[in-house]
Design an enzyme around this catalytic site. Structure first.
Site, short mmCIF file in Angstrom:
data_model
loop_
_atom_site.label_atom_id
_atom_site.label_comp_id
_atom_site.label_asym_id
_atom_site.label_seq_id
_atom_site.Cartn_x
_atom_site.Cartn_y
_atom_site.Cartn_z
N GLY A 31 59.01 18.16 89.65
CA GLY A 31 60.04 18.41 88.63
C GLY A 31 60.92 19.59 88.96
O GLY A 31 60.97 20.04 90.11
N LEU A 33 64.10 19.37 88.94
CA LEU A 33 64.79 18.59 89.97
C LEU A 33 66.13 19.21 90.36
O LEU A 33 66.88 19.69 89.52
CB LEU A 33 65.00 17.15 89.48
CG LEU A 33 63.71 16.40 89.14
CD1 LEU A 33 64.03 14.99 88.65
CD2 LEU A 33 62.75 16.34 90.33
N HIS A 37 65.99 16.79 95.62
CA HIS A 37 65.17 15.71 95.07
C HIS A 37 66.01 14.44 94.87
O HIS A 37 65.56 13.33 95.15
CB HIS A 37 64.61 16.11 93.70
CG HIS A 37 63.60 17.23 93.73
ND1 HIS A 37 63.80 18.42 93.08
CD2 HIS A 37 62.38 17.33 94.31
CE1 HIS A 37 62.74 19.19 93.24
NE2 HIS A 37 61.87 18.57 93.99
N GLY A 147 60.35 14.98 101.70
CA GLY A 147 61.33 15.86 102.33
C GLY A 147 60.80 16.56 103.56
O GLY A 147 59.66 17.02 103.58
N ASP A 150 59.28 20.24 103.49
CA ASP A 150 57.85 20.53 103.51
C ASP A 150 57.26 19.77 104.70
O ASP A 150 56.54 18.78 104.54
CB ASP A 150 57.21 20.11 102.19
CG ASP A 150 57.81 20.88 101.02
OD1 ASP A 150 57.41 22.02 100.81
OD2 ASP A 150 58.72 20.34 100.35
N MET A 184 67.39 24.03 99.37
CA MET A 184 67.19 23.88 97.92
C MET A 184 65.70 23.84 97.62
O MET A 184 64.92 23.24 98.36
CB MET A 184 67.84 22.59 97.43
CG MET A 184 69.35 22.69 97.45
SD MET A 184 70.09 21.25 96.69
CE MET A 184 71.81 21.64 96.99
N SER A 185 65.33 24.52 96.53
CA SER A 185 63.92 24.57 96.13
C SER A 185 63.86 24.88 94.64
O SER A 185 64.69 25.64 94.12
CB SER A 185 63.19 25.66 96.90
OG SER A 185 61.97 25.98 96.27
N SER A 186 62.88 24.29 93.97
CA SER A 186 62.71 24.59 92.54
C SER A 186 62.43 26.06 92.31
O SER A 186 62.69 26.60 91.25
CB SER A 186 61.56 23.75 91.97
OG SER A 186 61.79 22.39 92.21
P1 AMP Z 1 58.52 19.44 95.13
O1 AMP Z 1 59.03 19.05 93.79
O2 AMP Z 1 58.96 20.78 95.59
O3 AMP Z 1 57.05 19.19 95.28
O4 AMP Z 1 59.22 18.43 96.16
C1 AMP Z 1 59.15 17.04 95.98
C2 AMP Z 1 59.71 16.37 97.20
O5 AMP Z 1 61.05 16.79 97.40
C3 AMP Z 1 58.95 16.74 98.50
O6 AMP Z 1 58.86 15.60 99.32
C4 AMP Z 1 59.84 17.80 99.09
O7 AMP Z 1 59.71 17.91 100.49
C5 AMP Z 1 61.21 17.29 98.71
N1 AMP Z 1 62.20 18.36 98.73
C6 AMP Z 1 62.13 19.55 98.09
N2 AMP Z 1 63.21 20.30 98.38
C7 AMP Z 1 63.97 19.57 99.23
C8 AMP Z 1 65.23 19.81 99.91
N3 AMP Z 1 65.90 20.95 99.77
N4 AMP Z 1 65.70 18.83 100.70
C9 AMP Z 1 65.02 17.66 100.86
N5 AMP Z 1 63.85 17.39 100.25
C10 AMP Z 1 63.33 18.33 99.45
#
Ligand code: AMP
Length: 281
Positions: A31, A33, A37, A147, A150, A184-186
């Site tokens: 989430g 997002l 995402h 993504g 990670d 990008m990151s949450s």
């Molecule tokens: P998360 O919500 O951080 O667990 O990420 C969920 C999915 O989104 C994972 O497969 C992450 O690798 C991918 N993801 C997160 N940030 C990015 C980004 N900046 N670019 C591409 N994929 C991402």
């Protein structure tokens, strides 16, 4: 768009979609997002007829309790973004549904989970592998999109799917970045303005190493040095690791093959830990 909150409801939804002949795409998330995402949702749509997004902040994969407690959970915004992105269903179970009293089985990933994130976040990949297995069992997708941001997680998931015969195609999505290069990151939304601007040093380091590799540099030390310079120059950054690894094993690449490696970095800005990576070839 449908909202499912239990594994049984999720399985029933997917069974009905499969019976209609639909190929199911899946994007697992925690989430909060962002556009990264949503790029995964678009990619899933290219590989499938219907797309399921899961939103679940998985307590098992947090090694630091405060990070779990403070992880953003804007569920209404997330549902709106999924709807706008054209998701067909959101799977958002509670922790009590995922891990009821008596829960006792975990998925233990192998050697790929030992270095880097595995070393610095004990239990993280075991928790991640366990929840991914449970999510795949509930959603039963044909294809799941992860993504490259990670990268170690992605490699472990590919191995997990092979090792446990899960029969899901795994698609990798390149990292989506802000205009100034920050991945990008949450967690970015929890950075102070000063740390947000300092955090671009990670991209500057990775980019410098890639530029050098593309100019023909192969020596691991030289490439690591180029990546390190902008990060060392940023007083707000506390570097946890910076390594040039073989993307097949996640262990350091041979000294003369640096330009074939993946540069991976983790650093703290205040109390926020960020990771990033870039293939040098
Ligand atoms: P998360 O919500 O951080 O667990 O990420 C969920 C999915 O989104 C994972 O497969 C992450 O690798 C991918 N993801 C997160 N940030 C990015 C980004 N900046 N670019 C591409 N994929 C991402």
């Amino acid at each position: 768009m449908d909202l499912l909150t239990s594994p049984a409801d999720m399985r029933a939804w997917s069974a009905a979609a499969s019976q209609d002949g639909a190929r199911i795409g899946f994007v697992p998330t925690m989430g909060a997002l962002h556009d990264g995402h949503l790029a995964l949702v678009d990619e899933a749509r290219r590989h499938a007829d219907v797309v399921v997004v899961s939103v679940f902040v998985n307590p098992l994969q947090f090694d630091v309790r405060a990070d779990f407690d403070r992880y953003p959970r804007p569920i209404d915004d997330d549902l709106a973004r999924c709807r706008e992105a054209g998701a067909d269903a959101v799977y958002a179970p509670t922790a009590a549904v995922m891990y009821p009293d008596g829960f006792g089985t975990h998925v233990e990933p192998g050697r790929l989970a030992e270095p880097l994130e595995g070393l610095h976040r004990p239990g993280h990949f075991r928790g991640m592998a366990t929840v991914v297995t449970k999510l795949l069992a509930a959603v039963r997708p044909d294809v799941a999109v992860f993504g490259q941001k990670d990268a170690q997680q992605l490699a472990i998931v590919r191995r997990l799917v092979l090792d446990l015969d899960l029969g899901v195609d795994i698609v990798a999505m390149p990292t989506v970045r802000e205009a100034d290069g920050l991945a990008m990151s949450s967690r970015n939304r929890r950075l102070t303005p000063e740390d947000r601007s300092a955090a671009t040093c990670l991209w500057h380091g990775l980019n410098a190493a890639q530029t050098l590799a593309r100019a023909g540099e192969q020596r691991q030390d030289a490439l690591l040095g180029a990546a390190r310079t902008p990060i060392d120059a940023e007083p707000r950054a506390r570097l946890e690791y910076l390594e040039l690894i073989d993307p097949a094993t996640f262990t350091p690449i041979d000294a003369g093959r640096g330009n074939e490696g993946l540069m991976v970095v983790a650093a703290w800005f205040g109390e926020i830990r960020l990771i990033d990576n870039l293939p040098l070839s």
